[in-house]
Design a protein around this motif. Structure first.
Motif, PDB file in Angstrom:
ATOM      1  N   ILE A   1     -12.817  35.652 -68.940  1.00 16.41           N
ATOM      2  CA  ILE A   1     -12.206  36.912 -68.529  1.00 16.41           C
ATOM      3  C   ILE A   1     -11.871  37.816 -69.713  1.00 16.41           C
ATOM      4  CG2 ILE A   1      -9.766  36.237 -68.582  1.00 16.41           C
ATOM      5  CD1 ILE A   1     -11.553  38.123 -65.705  1.00 16.41           C
TER       6      ILE A   1
ATOM      7  N   ARG B   1     -21.052  44.203 -70.591  1.00 17.89           N
ATOM      8  CA  ARG B   1     -21.092  44.926 -69.336  1.00 17.89           C
ATOM      9  C   ARG B   1     -22.412  44.656 -68.627  1.00 17.89           C
ATOM     10  NH1 ARG B   1     -19.848  51.105 -69.963  1.00 17.89           N
ATOM     11  NH2 ARG B   1     -20.013  50.879 -67.691  1.00 17.89           N
TER      12      ARG B   1
ATOM     13  N   ASN C   1     -12.360  45.186 -72.591  1.00 16.98           N
ATOM     14  CA  ASN C   1     -12.967  46.473 -72.263  1.00 16.98           C
ATOM     15  C   ASN C   1     -12.018  47.363 -71.469  1.00 16.98           C
ATOM     16  OD1 ASN C   1     -15.510  46.658 -73.477  1.00 16.98           O
ATOM     17  ND2 ASN C   1     -16.514  45.464 -71.883  1.00 16.98           N
ATOM     18  N   ILE C   2     -11.223  46.749 -70.599  1.00 22.24           N
ATOM     19  CA  ILE C   2     -10.234  47.527 -69.848  1.00 22.24           C
ATOM     20  C   ILE C   2      -9.272  48.211 -70.819  1.00 22.24           C
ATOM     21  CG2 ILE C   2      -8.235  47.343 -68.301  1.00 22.24           C
ATOM     22  CD1 ILE C   2      -9.783  45.119 -66.813  1.00 22.24           C
TER      23      ILE C   2
ATOM     24  N   GLU D   1     -14.772  42.955 -61.900  1.00 24.62           N
ATOM     25  CA  GLU D   1     -15.713  43.739 -62.690  1.00 24.62           C
ATOM     26  C   GLU D   1     -16.303  44.938 -61.945  1.00 24.62           C
ATOM     27  OE1 GLU D   1     -18.540  42.232 -66.089  1.00 24.62           O
ATOM     28  OE2 GLU D   1     -19.507  41.906 -64.156  1.00 24.62           O
TER      29      GLU D   1
ATOM     30  N   LYS E   1     -13.607  37.493 -62.577  1.00 28.50           N
ATOM     31  CA  LYS E   1     -14.552  38.452 -63.156  1.00 28.50           C
ATOM     32  C   LYS E   1     -15.507  38.990 -62.094  1.00 28.50           C
ATOM     33  CE  LYS E   1     -17.980  38.814 -66.921  1.00 28.50           C
ATOM     34  NZ  LYS E   1     -19.210  39.077 -66.154  1.00 28.50           N
TER      35      LYS E   1
ATOM     36  N   LEU F   1     -13.834  41.256 -70.334  1.00 29.92           N
ATOM     37  CA  LEU F   1     -13.521  42.286 -69.353  1.00 29.92           C
ATOM     38  C   LEU F   1     -12.153  42.897 -69.635  1.00 29.92           C
ATOM     39  CD1 LEU F   1     -14.007  43.910 -66.798  1.00 29.92           C
ATOM     40  CD2 LEU F   1     -13.170  41.953 -65.465  1.00 29.92           C
TER      41      LEU F   1
ATOM     42  N   GLU G   1     -15.851  48.672 -63.535  1.00 29.81           N
ATOM     43  CA  GLU G   1     -17.099  49.254 -64.026  1.00 29.81           C
ATOM     44  C   GLU G   1     -17.251  50.709 -63.617  1.00 29.81           C
ATOM     45  OE1 GLU G   1     -20.070  48.798 -65.746  1.00 29.81           O
ATOM     46  OE2 GLU G   1     -18.941  47.257 -66.786  1.00 29.81           O
TER      47      GLU G   1
END
Length: 336
Positions: free
Chosen positions: A224, A138, A230-231, A123, A119, A227, A127
């Motif tokens: 993880i 985030r 969100n991806i 990240e 991460k 993240l 981001e």
């Protein structure tokens, strides 16, 4: 330690911003840098949590093994490429006010630390691609910011029709193959990709029975997972942005609202949303998704929101905010 980790993250972020299509091919070796490992341990330790299937607690690591020896072991396994994640321990906890239970995943602490190193490195890259409409899990973004954005759009833009949406069992239903394809848009390091795939396919241990992965979902309770989630939903954010549909999207993980002007047909918007999510192999939760008006109130991220007038003289209308209050008890929110 934090300064060197931050310097690496800044460097990765800067490189990612230079080209939003750049694929990073040398990330894996960053995972076992000592400063990264120590920072990962500190963050995981601060989050606390119960032990996983190996029954190894933080206290056991600190007192019986030693933190440095524990990190040495992780470093050696990552360097030798012998690290293998263990299945996630599944526990069942009560849902408040409901008879059914919901699953809770508990990875072993070693996996949490290794995932945190991933991460820390991944990240800053992703981001740079994420859009402003996304607020969940985030850096420097949170639920209060999402609530303030909803307040602003309703109060000052007059978008008072609310599509209050929820994706059905999102974290359990993310298709892993398309997810990995999205990860590959930014990461080309085969060692890193193999590691992420290993986390996705570690499986679950439920009551002593190992449940094999079925190609869906991200690891329950893992560091993880937010993240990766969100991806995947960044693809939805992009579809909404590129569609130019007349509404404002505010998303926090798998919960989102779309704010519309009263003249816009919300059912038409819902049809478009279903189509976008369908392309990702996802669907809206039929019971948790609804259309309402801001003046009638709605709940988002544990906050009750309702459009009303503040009590200050000559004040404009404002979105009211109440915590756990029914609409009738919600008082005017004094904007500061």
């Amino acid at each position: 330690m934090l300064n060197s980790v931050q310097a690496l993250q800044d460097k990765l972020s800067h490189a990612a911003k230079q080209s939003l299509d750049r694929r990073f091919g040398a990330l894996y070796d960053k995972l076992y840098r000592r400063d990264i490992l120590r920072e990962a341990w500190e963050r995981v330790r601060a989050n606390k949590g119960a032990p996983g299937i190996d029954e190894q607690s933080f206290e056991h690591i600190e007192e019986a093994i030693g933190i440095e020896a524990f990190l040495d072991e992780i470093e050696q396994e990552l360097k030798a490429k012998t690290y293998r994640p263990l299945p996630v321990k599944r526990c069942w906890i009560d849902k408040p006010g409901k008879p059914e239970k919901r699953p809770l995943g508990i990875p072993v602490i070693k996996d949490r630390v290794v995932q945190m190193t991933g991460k820390l490195v991944m990240e800053p890259i992703f981001e740079t691609n994420f859009l402003p409409c996304s607020y969940g899990f985030r850096p420097e973004r949170d639920a209060p910011m999402a609530i303030r954005e909803i307040q602003r759009v309703i109060t000052f833009q007059g978008r008072t029709v609310v599509v209050d949406a929820d994706i059905r069992s999102y974290f359990d239903r993310i298709p892993q193959k398309p997810l990995m394809n999205l990860v590959k848009r930014r990461i080309s390091d085969p060692r890193m990709l193999k590691l992420i795939k290993g986390w996705l396919q570690a499986g679950v241990m439920d009551g002593g029975v190992h449940i094999e992965p079925d190609g869906l979902g991200t690891p329950q309770g893992s560091v993880i997972s937010p993240l990766l989630a969100n991806i995947y939903l960044h693809a939805f954010d992009k579809m909404w942005q590129q569609s130019k549909l007349p509404g404002t999207l505010v998303r926090y993980a798998d919960d989102f609202v779309i704010l519309l002007h009263p003249k816009i047909d919300p059912q038409w918007i819902l049809t478009q949303i279903r189509g976008m999510l369908g392309r990702l192999g996802l669907e809206l939760h039929p019971e948790k998704t609804r259309v309402t008006k801001a003046k009638d109130g709605f709940d988002f991220l544990g906050v009750h929101l309702r459009l009303c007038r503040v009590r200050k003289p000559k004040a404009k209308r404002s979105i009211a905010v109440g915590f756990g209050l029914p609409t009738a008890q919600c008082r005017g929110y004094d904007r500061r």
